[in-house]
Enzyme design. Structure first.
Site, PDB file in Angstrom:
ATOM      1  N   GLU A   1       1.278  -7.363   2.867  1.00  0.00           N
ATOM      2  CA  GLU A   1       0.073  -6.887   2.588  1.00  0.00           C
ATOM      3  C   GLU A   1      -0.243  -6.922   0.964  1.00  0.00           C
ATOM      4  O   GLU A   1       0.567  -6.698   0.351  1.00  0.00           O
ATOM      5  CB  GLU A   1      -0.126  -5.694   3.120  1.00  0.00           C
ATOM      6  CG  GLU A   1       0.040  -5.381   4.748  1.00  0.00           C
ATOM      7  CD  GLU A   1       0.415  -4.223   5.164  1.00  0.00           C
ATOM      8  OE1 GLU A   1       0.202  -3.181   4.491  1.00  0.00           O
ATOM      9  OE2 GLU A   1       0.857  -4.127   6.270  1.00  0.00           O
TER      10      GLU A   1
ATOM     11  N   SER B   1      -0.277  -5.027   9.789  1.00  0.00           N
ATOM     12  CA  SER B   1       0.077  -5.407  11.239  1.00  0.00           C
ATOM     13  C   SER B   1       1.645  -5.628  10.828  1.00  0.00           C
ATOM     14  O   SER B   1       2.235  -6.763  11.081  1.00  0.00           O
ATOM     15  CB  SER B   1      -0.204  -6.624  11.847  1.00  0.00           C
ATOM     16  OG  SER B   1      -1.758  -6.770  11.696  1.00  0.00           O
ATOM     17  N   GLU B   2       2.427  -4.466  10.625  1.00  0.00           N
ATOM     18  CA  GLU B   2       3.832  -4.585  10.357  1.00  0.00           C
ATOM     19  C   GLU B   2       4.606  -5.506  11.525  1.00  0.00           C
ATOM     20  O   GLU B   2       5.524  -6.096  11.225  1.00  0.00           O
ATOM     21  CB  GLU B   2       4.380  -3.237   9.952  1.00  0.00           C
ATOM     22  CG  GLU B   2       4.030  -2.765   8.735  1.00  0.00           C
ATOM     23  CD  GLU B   2       2.750  -2.282   8.399  1.00  0.00           C
ATOM     24  OE1 GLU B   2       1.973  -2.262   9.285  1.00  0.00           O
ATOM     25  OE2 GLU B   2       2.153  -2.074   7.394  1.00  0.00           O
TER      26      GLU B   2
ATOM     27  N   HIS C   1       5.227   8.849   2.691  1.00  0.00           N
ATOM     28  CA  HIS C   1       5.350   7.770   1.753  1.00  0.00           C
ATOM     29  C   HIS C   1       6.529   8.007   1.184  1.00  0.00           C
ATOM     30  O   HIS C   1       7.038   7.393   0.075  1.00  0.00           O
ATOM     31  CB  HIS C   1       4.212   7.572   0.729  1.00  0.00           C
ATOM     32  CG  HIS C   1       2.847   7.309   1.213  1.00  0.00           C
ATOM     33  ND1 HIS C   1       2.116   7.893   1.895  1.00  0.00           N
ATOM     34  CD2 HIS C   1       2.446   5.963   1.354  1.00  0.00           C
ATOM     35  CE1 HIS C   1       1.205   7.313   2.461  1.00  0.00           C
ATOM     36  NE2 HIS C   1       1.117   5.867   1.895  1.00  0.00           N
TER      37      HIS C   1
HETATM   38  C1  LIG Z   1       1.116   1.021   8.152  1.00  0.00           C
HETATM   39  C2  LIG Z   1       0.720   1.199   6.602  1.00  0.00           C
HETATM   40  N1  LIG Z   1       0.445  -0.118   6.121  1.00  0.00           N
HETATM   41  C3  LIG Z   1       0.524  -0.279   5.039  1.00  0.00           C
HETATM   42  C4  LIG Z   1       0.073   0.770   4.164  1.00  0.00           C
HETATM   43  C5  LIG Z   1      -0.582   0.795   2.708  1.00  0.00           C
HETATM   44  N2  LIG Z   1      -2.023   0.956   2.673  1.00  0.00           N
HETATM   45  C6  LIG Z   1      -2.636   2.226   2.464  1.00  0.00           C
HETATM   46  S1  LIG Z   1      -4.307   2.360   2.578  1.00  0.00           S
HETATM   47  C7  LIG Z   1      -4.075   0.654   2.851  1.00  0.00           C
HETATM   48  C8  LIG Z   1      -5.632  -0.219   3.220  1.00  0.00           C
HETATM   49  C9  LIG Z   1      -6.155   0.399   4.375  1.00  0.00           C
HETATM   50  O1  LIG Z   1      -7.490  -0.095   4.666  1.00  0.00           O
HETATM   51  P1  LIG Z   1      -8.392   0.171   5.804  1.00  0.00           P
HETATM   52  O2  LIG Z   1      -7.815   0.430   7.039  1.00  0.00           O
HETATM   53  O3  LIG Z   1      -9.489  -0.728   5.609  1.00  0.00           O
HETATM   54  O4  LIG Z   1      -8.772   1.625   5.037  1.00  0.00           O
HETATM   55  P2  LIG Z   1      -9.929   1.793   3.697  1.00  0.00           P
HETATM   56  O5  LIG Z   1      -8.788   2.064   2.744  1.00  0.00           O
HETATM   57  O6  LIG Z   1     -10.631   0.556   3.548  1.00  0.00           O
HETATM   58  O7  LIG Z   1     -10.643   3.053   4.191  1.00  0.00           O
HETATM   59  C10 LIG Z   1      -2.934  -0.158   2.986  1.00  0.00           C
HETATM   60  C11 LIG Z   1      -2.670  -1.417   3.200  1.00  0.00           C
HETATM   61  C12 LIG Z   1      -0.087   2.174   4.780  1.00  0.00           C
HETATM   62  N3  LIG Z   1      -0.292   3.179   4.148  1.00  0.00           N
HETATM   63  N4  LIG Z   1       0.394   2.209   6.012  1.00  0.00           N
END
Ligand SMILES: Cc1ncc(C[n+]2csc(CCOP(=O)(O)OP(=O)(O)O)c2C)c(N)n1
Ligand SMILES: Cc1ncc(C[n+]2csc(CCOP(=O)(O)OP(=O)(O)O)c2C)c(N)n1
Ligand SMILES: [Mg+2]
Ligand SMILES: [Mg+2]
Lengths: 330, 337, 330, 337
Positions: free
Chosen positions: B30, B67-68, B137
């Site tokens: 990601e 999508s881990e 985290h």
């Molecule tokens: C399972 C997981 N994968 C990756 C992350 C890292 N991460 C935190 S927020 C984020 C983006 C999330 O995007 P979205 O669902 O569109 O929410 P938005 O921040 O745009 O409101 C990522 C990749 C995480 N916290 N949990």
């Protein structure tokens, strides 16, 4: 498409279907006689669906499957003896006796692994399609899974990834109407094939999964689509398993209606295809009988092989765990 | 030639080396295109040579959906069919989403299929503990993976180790998980710029000593060194040993040290129960018992979840004070005032 | 539906949107000044989408969310002081300083938990809907998640389960076009809302997610559907976050186009709703200014509370881990 | 009143008791309607009183799709909002699919939310090891879960313990995972028919002894007893202790025994590295070192995956022979011819 198929090809299709049938019937007997430890899950009744899909693939193409684990490699062309030896746990088994039923693979025919964990091999097929895409080697990957597996989340993650990256992968759902004792309609919201649309990929439902040609045509279209770079497809094939979920399993309840069973038993894919071949004058009854007889001999040979082969040597429990073994303090 | 690199820069350098050396190495994860975590364009490379996306292109730097499970599973499938994926899972706490693929596919396939598969794939993940990032985290889950035969697990604790071990991991034909302690990411030292490989399964003695062995893991390593320096002032000679890789584990190295010192403290930032520290303690209690002259003490994180509040978090992990205190208690020396 | 809304209700909506805006602006400043450890993810720009959804729910209804974690409880009516104290890690925080941003909950308003793990709280909301169904207490559950989370498999498992069991749950996707640095269209195959159809549940896309009324109406319809036993809905709301993914984050690349940003900034949901209320003669500028001023005071009070409150006592690291604690050998 | 029950029957009985006692207890899982694994209609109940579906109806007996992540997560969400779900995950190897929900939601939510949530939910899963079911069906993953604070973990090794412990688990307000060794399922004994509860965290001495302590877990318990009987014939007096619950762990009980015998063997069917055996060994090496007169030996399953072949599988797990051999080696007694 089916019109272009050679006689040789069609007879090979029937041969593979008969192989699955007779192999699985033998394996079933062996379970009951205690010659196979654990259990096996047969593909009896689903041969057209299995072979139709496998023969739409090329020899070099990849495939993953599930606990119903011998039909797929046989459909893809695996020799029977190492498969049978595997079910018995012999050193000559295709996985050296380490996998057993449910957990086998035959890389020689592109089978990257059947999986005892429902749905768990779908991402593997998707990854094989990714390597094909990146290495640009033209291979297609197909994942077999059941109606039950269609409710595992990784299918949707896979469809999404394959959709955006246009991966050459086919998600093939064998909808035999039940997952173990559970009728699909009681645990499945909506129609499985229709779940593809939301991921912007084609979703095809083959209603008559007992018909080799119909399955073959649908999968062939998807294979060509994949090979030409247009991406994945989801194909749901409606079929029926003639036996119990697994051999030797006895449930106290009768979860399948007798009439339903009878209706489906009348749609035996091997009989249907035999009738078709004769009716269309593609083959004679004698030719087809000869195929049957030669497969009987193959299965007998596989059985003998499984019996006469040695058990694996137990001295190294770590064999093949790693490519580079290391010393263990036990 | 050597140059100063941060831990994170060393990770980036190993990745760049491996991608230059072998076309089959790709990066999946990601936000890897944008280099959000600083490893796909790290070190001096980013400014001077452009980031990874520019160097290797979109075919080899693959920005994924969140999508881990499919990221991990697809990497495994790709590794079984000719690629050598390097997967960036960012935080270690996200690996659980793909646990089935790790345990049931990646760890088992080669064995189960009688050696037909090999699965050359590396999974990077970072443990952001101690940084007030909250319970979702801050995990340090390597012990869970140590219980899964078929995986190799590495926990480098310095920039040089990070570069050499990650490179070996990428070149290894088996699946390797690398857990990076984020508190180590800014750590800097002179690192060889040329390619080099540190073999998996060989630990490192950071400081020689005769009174007690401190085996330290990951983020606990610099703390153990600091504790040893403190102890030295009190006349206690502590040997500090970092196994560097947890599977395979350099048990011989540990036993050799304990045979010399007769005493053992294990410092491990994981939760105590079934930790790497527990395993090392059990190994020594089994195979070097005759050398021991005192109980084995573990300095770990208590079996609780990680609180967010800065008032609550930091002191939970092994640190120089708690490690030194454990050493003193094993040596039955009372704490200096 | 909107026509039936009372002035009081509409002003409360504006009040909650302003609360989110001012609370998040203050939190952002606090991060930059080091008064909040770690980071926060603001809902600035998304207030209509958040409050529109929350106010379509009843006070007793459940909700789960994600890392963008204060907007949701504020939208549902949480008092600001315990939230702010939580972000600072104080004993008076809504989670006693144990959660912090991303990981908080306020059960007093039905917030069962924001989740730092993307997608991970969707099953929790589905489970809350299950208990509502079994206990027959009429409650509805709503899961907030982003466009990024929409690619996690558990959403599809949840939609399927909720579909077959007709659970009173609403899957609310906040499509702000990006997941961190990643544009949704590069990682999302097809349209998110259209993924519902394959699970035989309604999928609604609210194109103008900056408009409180449009969001409210769509969610209200889904709530009524859920409450009357007809089952789940998926609602995708298109919106935009005005700030960076998280406060203080500096990426070397500019992944969002300047024109795009400008266009969206012109669609400020609070300004739009203010204009609407004045234009429709529902409220005067003075009334709305008074709301703004009173929320400013609330936020100031919350800030003071967060500063004057004590840090939690560190003596028991196990506090609340279990309901029945046990002795630990450390 | 007592009656003869199998382990499986006892599990069924505890479930029936709990469902009769509290309407909030529901059963969720794959194929639970049809009672495929024999626990939702088990014991004499099925014939005499109808199965669970008939007794409790479809609202409380919930046949699910094959979607472990949502099964586990929905059970957690339901438990946070008033139900007390009892989840049947069938095989333990399927739990990995829901690992994120276990670790990030179920284990963390109560702590992370400052006590706002309680999560009264029980997860049953069965370890089919030793039955030639292959690598995907033979896991014994409890050590992974022991490393996750916030979960309680039980491993009953007899029908009576199964009934009393499962009942306590269901009545407990915290999440509990119960791992059932399938080799124990057919085991029979006299079990109290009335309701009773065995507290979590209290072990059981199965056999008193003075020369050596054998701590045994789950399926290793009857093997340890058999080993002790064998050793008795050789004049060795072995004490056999079953902690019964792994979290909380009855460390005091273990230490008490080791204090008496001075020697310890731990028999645990899990993979060796970071096993429950490792943890118990480490606890004793730390807290009862002064009582020890010999190295601690673990008898576990080697760190390899489980082969299908009957020629390869059975001897991998701790059995009476390997446990007795370990005891002899600790006692420096040579193997009898
Ligand atoms: C399972 C997981 N994968 C990756 C992350 C890292 N991460 C935190 S927020 C984020 C983006 C999330 O995007 P979205 O669902 O569109 O929410 P938005 O921040 O745009 O409101 C990522 C990749 C995480 N916290 N949990
Ligand atoms: C993850 C997982 N959950 C449950 C099981 C137990 N199980 C094995 S086969 C099966 C039914 C599978 O049904 P389906 O996918 O429709 O395939 P079919 O057997 O009908 O071919 C179940 C529940 C399993 N092996 N893996
Ligand atoms: Mg099926
Ligand atoms: Mg987003």
């Amino acid at each position: 498409m089916s019109s272009q198929l050679s006689k040789e090809f069609l007879l090979e299709a029937q041969r593979r279907m008969v192989r699955i049938r007779l192999f699985d019937e033998r394996a079933s007997k062996m379970v009951k006689r205690g010659q196979i430890p654990g259990t096996v899950h047969t593909s009896i009744g689903q041969e057209a669906q299995v072979v139709g899909a496998c023969m739409a693939l090329g020899d070099q193409d990849y495939m993953t499957g599930n606990h119903r684990s011998h039909g797929h490699p046989i459909g893809k062309g695996s020799p029977l003896s190492p498969l049978m030896a595997e079910l018995v746990g012999k050193a000559t088994g295709v996985c050296k006796g380490r996998g057993g039923s449910l957990h086998l693979a035959d890389f020689s025919v592109g089978s990257l692994g059947e999986s005892g964990i429902v749905g768990s091999s779908i991402p593997i097929a998707t990854g094989a399609a990714l390597s094909s895409k990146i290495l640009n080697n033209g291979k297609v990957a197909l994942a077999f899974f059941g109606d039950g597996a269609a409710n595992q989340g990784n299918l949707y993650e896979s469809m999404n990834l394959a959709g955006i990256w246009k991966l050459p992968v086919i998600f093939l759902c064998e909808n035999n109407l039940y997952a173990l004792s559970t009728p699909a309609h009681t645990v499945t919201s909506g129609v499985i094939a229709s779940r593809a649309a939301g991921f912007d990929i084609p979703g095809i439902r083959v209603e008559n999964g007992q018909n080799f040609i119909e399955v073959f045509d649908a999968v062939k279209t998807a294979v060509e689509r994949a090979r030409s770079g247009e991406g994945p497809s989801l194909i749901e094939v409606v079929t029926y398993r003639f036996n119990e979920h697994s051999e030797g399993l006895r449930l106290g309840v009768d979860y399948r209606d007798q009439n339903e069973k009878a209706e489906w038993l009348a749609k035996d894919p091997i009989v249907l295809f035999r009738d078709y071949l004769i009716q269309e004058s593609i083959a004679t009854a004698e030719e087809l009988d000869a195929i049957f007889a030669s497969v009987e001999a193959e299965v007998e040979e596989a059985f003998e092989f499984s019996q006469s082969s040695p058990f694996p040597d137990a001295s190294d429990p770590y064999l093949n765990l790693y490519t580079e073994p290391f010393e263990v303090y036990a | 030639m050597k140059s100063v690199m941060s831990y994170l820069g060393a990770i980036g350098a190993a990745q760049r080396e491996a991608m230059d050396a072998d076309e089959r190495v790709i990066i999946i994860g990601e936000d890897v295109e944008a280099n959000v975590y600083g490893t796909t364009g790290a070190g001096k490379a980013r400014a001077a040579e452009g980031d990874f996306l520019q160097r290797y292109g979109k075919n080899r730097i693959r920005n994924t959906p969140i999508s881990e499970e499919i990221i991990v599973g697809a990497a495994a499938g790709a590794a079984m069919t000719g690629l050598r994926p390097l997967v960036d899972l960012s935080y270690s706490s996200f690996t659980y989403l793909a646990m089935d693929q790790f345990v049931n596919q990646i760890a088992k396939n080669r064995f189960m299929f009688g050696g037909q598969a090999s699965i050359p794939v590396v999974f990077r993940s970072a443990m952001f503990y101690g940084l007030n990032t909250g319970a979702h985290h801050s995990d340090r889950p390597y012990p869970m993976y140590m219980n899964v035969p078929g995986l190799k697990i590495i926990t480098p604790a310095s920039p040089s180790d990070a570069k050499g071990l990650l490179r070996s991991a990428i070149d290894c034909d088996d699946p390797v998980l690398i857990f990076e302690a984020c508190p180590l990411w800014p750590m800097k030292e002179e690192v060889e710029e040329d390619e080099y490989w540190i073999p998996l399964g060989v630990g490192r003695t950071l400081r020689e000593g005769t009174d007690i062995t401190i085996v330290a893991i990951s983020g606990a390593v610099p703390e153990a060194v600091a504790a040893a320096e403190e102890l030295a002032k009190e006349g206690i000679s502590a040997e500090v040993f970092d196994p560097r890789t947890l599977v395979p584990m350099d048990i011989e190295g540990i036993i050799k040290s304990v045979t010399k010192t007769g005493r053992l403290v294990v410092a491990d930032p994981a939760h105590q129960t079934c930790s790497a520290a527990s395993e090392i303690s059990a190994l020594v209690a089994e195979h070097a018992w005759d050398s021991l002259t005192a109980p084995i003490k573990r300095v770990t994180t208590p079996d609780t979840q990680i609180p967010f509040s800065p008032a609550l978090e930091k002191h939970l992990y092994p640190n120089r004070l708690s490690i030194a205190a454990a050493a003193r208690s094993v040596l039955k020396v009372s704490q200096p005032v």
